[in-house]
Design a protein around this motif. Structure first.
Motif, PDB file in Angstrom:
ATOM      1  N   ALA A 126      -4.677  14.501 -11.940  1.00 56.78           N
ATOM      2  CA  ALA A 126      -4.271  15.053 -10.569  1.00 56.78           C
ATOM      3  C   ALA A 126      -5.626  14.923  -9.571  1.00 56.78           C
ATOM      4  CB  ALA A 126      -3.831  16.396 -10.434  1.00 56.78           C
ATOM      5  N   VAL A 127      -6.846  15.265  -9.626  1.00 57.82           N
ATOM      6  CA  VAL A 127      -7.930  15.427  -8.926  1.00 57.82           C
ATOM      7  C   VAL A 127      -8.141  13.758  -8.690  1.00 57.82           C
ATOM      8  CG1 VAL A 127     -10.426  15.771  -8.619  1.00 57.82           C
ATOM      9  CG2 VAL A 127      -8.534  17.356  -9.432  1.00 57.82           C
ATOM     10  N   VAL A 128      -8.131  12.972  -9.691  1.00 63.65           N
ATOM     11  CA  VAL A 128      -8.304  11.302  -9.346  1.00 63.65           C
ATOM     12  C   VAL A 128      -7.453  11.026  -8.628  1.00 63.65           C
ATOM     13  CG1 VAL A 128      -8.710   8.985 -10.454  1.00 63.65           C
ATOM     14  CG2 VAL A 128      -9.773  11.156 -11.483  1.00 63.65           C
ATOM     15  N   CYS A 129      -6.112  11.270  -8.743  1.00 63.35           N
ATOM     16  CA  CYS A 129      -4.890  10.752  -7.945  1.00 63.35           C
ATOM     17  C   CYS A 129      -5.202  11.228  -6.560  1.00 63.35           C
ATOM     18  CB  CYS A 129      -3.635  11.426  -8.488  1.00 63.35           C
ATOM     19  SG  CYS A 129      -3.032  10.537  -9.721  1.00 63.35           S
ATOM     20  N   GLU A 130      -5.538  12.480  -6.093  1.00 60.60           N
ATOM     21  CA  GLU A 130      -5.815  12.954  -4.904  1.00 60.60           C
ATOM     22  C   GLU A 130      -6.992  12.032  -4.227  1.00 60.60           C
ATOM     23  OE1 GLU A 130      -6.787  17.398  -3.303  1.00 60.60           O
ATOM     24  OE2 GLU A 130      -5.320  17.317  -4.773  1.00 60.60           O
ATOM     25  N   THR A 131      -7.951  11.998  -4.843  1.00 57.90           N
ATOM     26  CA  THR A 131      -8.967  11.247  -4.485  1.00 57.90           C
ATOM     27  C   THR A 131      -8.847   9.866  -3.944  1.00 57.90           C
ATOM     28  OG1 THR A 131     -10.842  12.539  -5.538  1.00 57.90           O
ATOM     29  CG2 THR A 131     -11.572  10.466  -4.783  1.00 57.90           C
ATOM     30  N   LEU A 132      -7.887   9.209  -4.769  1.00 60.99           N
ATOM     31  CA  LEU A 132      -7.671   7.781  -4.802  1.00 60.99           C
ATOM     32  C   LEU A 132      -6.601   7.735  -3.400  1.00 60.99           C
ATOM     33  CD1 LEU A 132      -7.572   4.883  -5.611  1.00 60.99           C
ATOM     34  CD2 LEU A 132      -5.734   5.346  -7.350  1.00 60.99           C
ATOM     35  N   GLU A 133      -5.546   8.897  -3.443  1.00 59.48           N
ATOM     36  CA  GLU A 133      -4.639   8.841  -2.249  1.00 59.48           C
ATOM     37  C   GLU A 133      -5.397   8.832  -0.978  1.00 59.48           C
ATOM     38  OE1 GLU A 133      -0.651  11.345  -2.840  1.00 59.48           O
ATOM     39  OE2 GLU A 133      -2.378  12.236  -3.155  1.00 59.48           O
ATOM     40  N   VAL A 159       0.904  -1.170   0.051  1.00 59.00           N
ATOM     41  CA  VAL A 159      -0.081   0.189  -0.030  1.00 59.00           C
ATOM     42  C   VAL A 159       0.802   1.261  -0.106  1.00 59.00           C
ATOM     43  CG1 VAL A 159      -1.807   1.252   1.468  1.00 59.00           C
ATOM     44  CG2 VAL A 159      -1.878  -1.096   1.049  1.00 59.00           C
ATOM     45  N   LEU A 160       1.903   1.237   0.750  1.00 59.44           N
ATOM     46  CA  LEU A 160       2.832   2.295   0.853  1.00 59.44           C
ATOM     47  C   LEU A 160       3.383   2.639  -0.585  1.00 59.44           C
ATOM     48  CD1 LEU A 160       4.610   2.195   4.435  1.00 59.44           C
ATOM     49  CD2 LEU A 160       2.639   3.580   3.554  1.00 59.44           C
ATOM     50  N   VAL A 161       4.043   1.823  -1.320  1.00 56.48           N
ATOM     51  CA  VAL A 161       4.354   1.909  -2.658  1.00 56.48           C
ATOM     52  C   VAL A 161       3.341   2.303  -3.575  1.00 56.48           C
ATOM     53  CG1 VAL A 161       5.479   0.685  -4.490  1.00 56.48           C
ATOM     54  CG2 VAL A 161       6.203   0.036  -2.229  1.00 56.48           C
ATOM     55  N   LYS A 162       2.111   1.807  -3.558  1.00 55.05           N
ATOM     56  CA  LYS A 162       0.877   2.471  -4.252  1.00 55.05           C
ATOM     57  C   LYS A 162       0.869   3.745  -3.938  1.00 55.05           C
ATOM     58  CE  LYS A 162      -1.814  -1.782  -5.112  1.00 55.05           C
ATOM     59  NZ  LYS A 162      -3.239  -2.303  -5.007  1.00 55.05           N
ATOM     60  N   LEU A 163       0.671   4.049  -2.810  1.00 49.26           N
ATOM     61  CA  LEU A 163       0.562   5.534  -2.428  1.00 49.26           C
ATOM     62  C   LEU A 163       1.500   6.554  -2.993  1.00 49.26           C
ATOM     63  CD1 LEU A 163      -0.601   5.686   1.307  1.00 49.26           C
ATOM     64  CD2 LEU A 163      -1.683   6.664  -0.263  1.00 49.26           C
ATOM     65  N   ASP A 164       2.678   6.036  -3.100  1.00 52.59           N
ATOM     66  CA  ASP A 164       3.781   6.881  -3.559  1.00 52.59           C
ATOM     67  C   ASP A 164       3.520   6.807  -5.047  1.00 52.59           C
ATOM     68  OD1 ASP A 164       6.399   8.089  -3.130  1.00 52.59           O
ATOM     69  OD2 ASP A 164       7.345   6.559  -4.267  1.00 52.59           O
ATOM     70  N   LEU A 165       3.242   5.846  -5.693  1.00 51.81           N
ATOM     71  CA  LEU A 165       3.081   5.894  -7.215  1.00 51.81           C
ATOM     72  C   LEU A 165       1.821   6.865  -7.504  1.00 51.81           C
ATOM     73  CD1 LEU A 165       3.489   1.899  -7.909  1.00 51.81           C
ATOM     74  CD2 LEU A 165       4.821   3.818  -8.704  1.00 51.81           C
ATOM     75  N   VAL A 166       1.197   6.773  -6.740  1.00 48.81           N
ATOM     76  CA  VAL A 166      -0.370   7.594  -7.146  1.00 48.81           C
ATOM     77  C   VAL A 166       0.152   9.424  -6.839  1.00 48.81           C
ATOM     78  CG1 VAL A 166      -2.560   8.212  -6.440  1.00 48.81           C
ATOM     79  CG2 VAL A 166      -1.943   5.924  -6.917  1.00 48.81           C
ATOM     80  N   HIS A 167       0.983   9.458  -5.797  1.00 43.35           N
ATOM     81  CA  HIS A 167       1.507  10.764  -5.502  1.00 43.35           C
ATOM     82  C   HIS A 167       2.407  11.474  -6.534  1.00 43.35           C
ATOM     83  CE1 HIS A 167       2.053  14.040  -2.811  1.00 43.35           C
ATOM     84  NE2 HIS A 167       3.349  13.897  -3.050  1.00 43.35           N
ATOM     85  N   THR A 168       3.266  10.473  -6.925  1.00 48.00           N
ATOM     86  CA  THR A 168       4.163  10.980  -7.943  1.00 48.00           C
ATOM     87  C   THR A 168       3.215  11.263  -9.246  1.00 48.00           C
ATOM     88  OG1 THR A 168       5.982   9.831  -7.089  1.00 48.00           O
ATOM     89  CG2 THR A 168       6.078  10.235  -9.252  1.00 48.00           C
ATOM     90  N   LEU A 169       2.486  10.330  -9.542  1.00 51.13           N
ATOM     91  CA  LEU A 169       1.710  10.670 -10.850  1.00 51.13           C
ATOM     92  C   LEU A 169       0.629  12.001 -10.542  1.00 51.13           C
ATOM     93  CD1 LEU A 169       0.678   9.849 -13.678  1.00 51.13           C
ATOM     94  CD2 LEU A 169      -1.064   8.321 -12.495  1.00 51.13           C
ATOM     95  N   LYS A 170       0.353  12.228  -9.468  1.00 52.26           N
ATOM     96  CA  LYS A 170      -0.454  13.384  -9.215  1.00 52.26           C
ATOM     97  C   LYS A 170       0.577  14.428  -9.626  1.00 52.26           C
ATOM     98  CE  LYS A 170      -1.170  14.987  -5.157  1.00 52.26           C
ATOM     99  NZ  LYS A 170      -1.561  15.164  -3.580  1.00 52.26           N
ATOM    100  N   GLY A 171       1.627  14.704  -9.138  1.00 48.26           N
ATOM    101  CA  GLY A 171       2.590  15.738  -9.391  1.00 48.26           C
ATOM    102  C   GLY A 171       3.026  15.794 -10.893  1.00 48.26           C
ATOM    103  N   THR A 227      -7.508   4.745   3.800  1.00 48.81           N
ATOM    104  CA  THR A 227      -8.428   4.018   4.822  1.00 48.81           C
ATOM    105  C   THR A 227      -8.672   2.604   4.065  1.00 48.81           C
ATOM    106  OG1 THR A 227     -10.190   4.792   3.321  1.00 48.81           O
ATOM    107  CG2 THR A 227      -9.336   5.982   5.313  1.00 48.81           C
ATOM    108  N   SER A 228      -8.292   2.145   2.928  1.00 51.80           N
ATOM    109  CA  SER A 228      -8.495   0.961   2.249  1.00 51.80           C
ATOM    110  C   SER A 228      -7.424   0.200   1.468  1.00 51.80           C
ATOM    111  CB  SER A 228      -9.934   0.896   1.470  1.00 51.80           C
ATOM    112  OG  SER A 228     -10.163   0.036   0.646  1.00 51.80           O
ATOM    113  N   ASN A 229      -7.204  -0.962   1.730  1.00 53.80           N
ATOM    114  CA  ASN A 229      -6.143  -1.671   1.019  1.00 53.80           C
ATOM    115  C   ASN A 229      -6.384  -1.989  -0.521  1.00 53.80           C
ATOM    116  OD1 ASN A 229      -4.586  -1.470   3.444  1.00 53.80           O
ATOM    117  ND2 ASN A 229      -4.699  -3.512   3.960  1.00 53.80           N
ATOM    118  N   ASP A 230      -7.779  -1.973  -0.750  1.00 51.39           N
ATOM    119  CA  ASP A 230      -8.207  -2.491  -2.004  1.00 51.39           C
ATOM    120  C   ASP A 230      -9.143  -1.242  -2.956  1.00 51.39           C
ATOM    121  OD1 ASP A 230     -10.267  -2.522  -0.391  1.00 51.39           O
ATOM    122  OD2 ASP A 230     -10.835  -4.599  -1.319  1.00 51.39           O
ATOM    123  N   ALA A 231      -8.764   0.128  -2.899  1.00 48.76           N
ATOM    124  CA  ALA A 231      -9.454   1.155  -3.400  1.00 48.76           C
ATOM    125  C   ALA A 231      -9.212   0.963  -4.717  1.00 48.76           C
ATOM    126  CB  ALA A 231      -8.543   2.542  -3.050  1.00 48.76           C
ATOM    127  N   ALA A 232     -10.246   1.022  -5.549  1.00 43.54           N
ATOM    128  CA  ALA A 232     -10.234   0.906  -7.039  1.00 43.54           C
ATOM    129  C   ALA A 232      -9.559   2.070  -7.766  1.00 43.54           C
ATOM    130  CB  ALA A 232     -11.730   0.850  -7.259  1.00 43.54           C
TER     131      ALA A 232
END
Length: 120
Positions: free
Chosen positions: A82-89, A59-71, A94-99
């Motif tokens: 960017a907005v979708v990335c922010e929402t997904l972050e 999950v932490l790696v996924k968060l980093d990937l999404v955060h980097t893509l947002k930037g 709160t969830s390990n399997d966010a769509a």
């Protein structure tokens, strides 16, 4: 053609466009060659990020990937991505399997638009 912003030559600019060409021009100082390089880099990086995101389990790696893509998305004016990335972050915290379907759709839309810009 001398370096000029795609924002000045594209007829598809506007609030509904997946890429804010004015923001892109601002970030690249209106240098068309740099705009093309940045857009190509975004296409490559965003596609690679989606592939990695689909295979990653940490999950932490996924968060980093999404955060980097947002930037990256903000740097090229892909505000929807960017907005979708922010929402997904937020969901991933709160969830390990966010769509990620919404992110895939937003990236695909932006990348299709970029392809149209670069080919046209």
């Amino acid at each position: 053609m001398a370096p000029s912003s795609m924002a000045r030559v594209s007829g598809r600019a506007g609030p509904e466009a997946p890429i804010d060409l004015v923001q892109l021009a601002t970030n690249t100082l209106g240098n068309r060659e740099l705009e093309v390089q940045v857009l190509n880099l975004f296409q490559s990086q965003s596609s690679s990020t989606l592939e990695r995101l689909a295979m990653e389990t940490d999950v932490l790696v996924k968060l980093d990937l999404v955060h980097t893509l947002k930037g990256s998305a903000r740097a090229v004016g892909a505000e929807r991505v960017a907005v979708v990335c922010e929402t997904l972050e937020g969901k991933m915290k709160t969830s390990n399997d966010a769509a990620t379907e919404g992110l895939v759709a937003a990236v695909n839309e932006a990348n299709s638009y970029i392809s149209e810009l670069l080919e046209g």
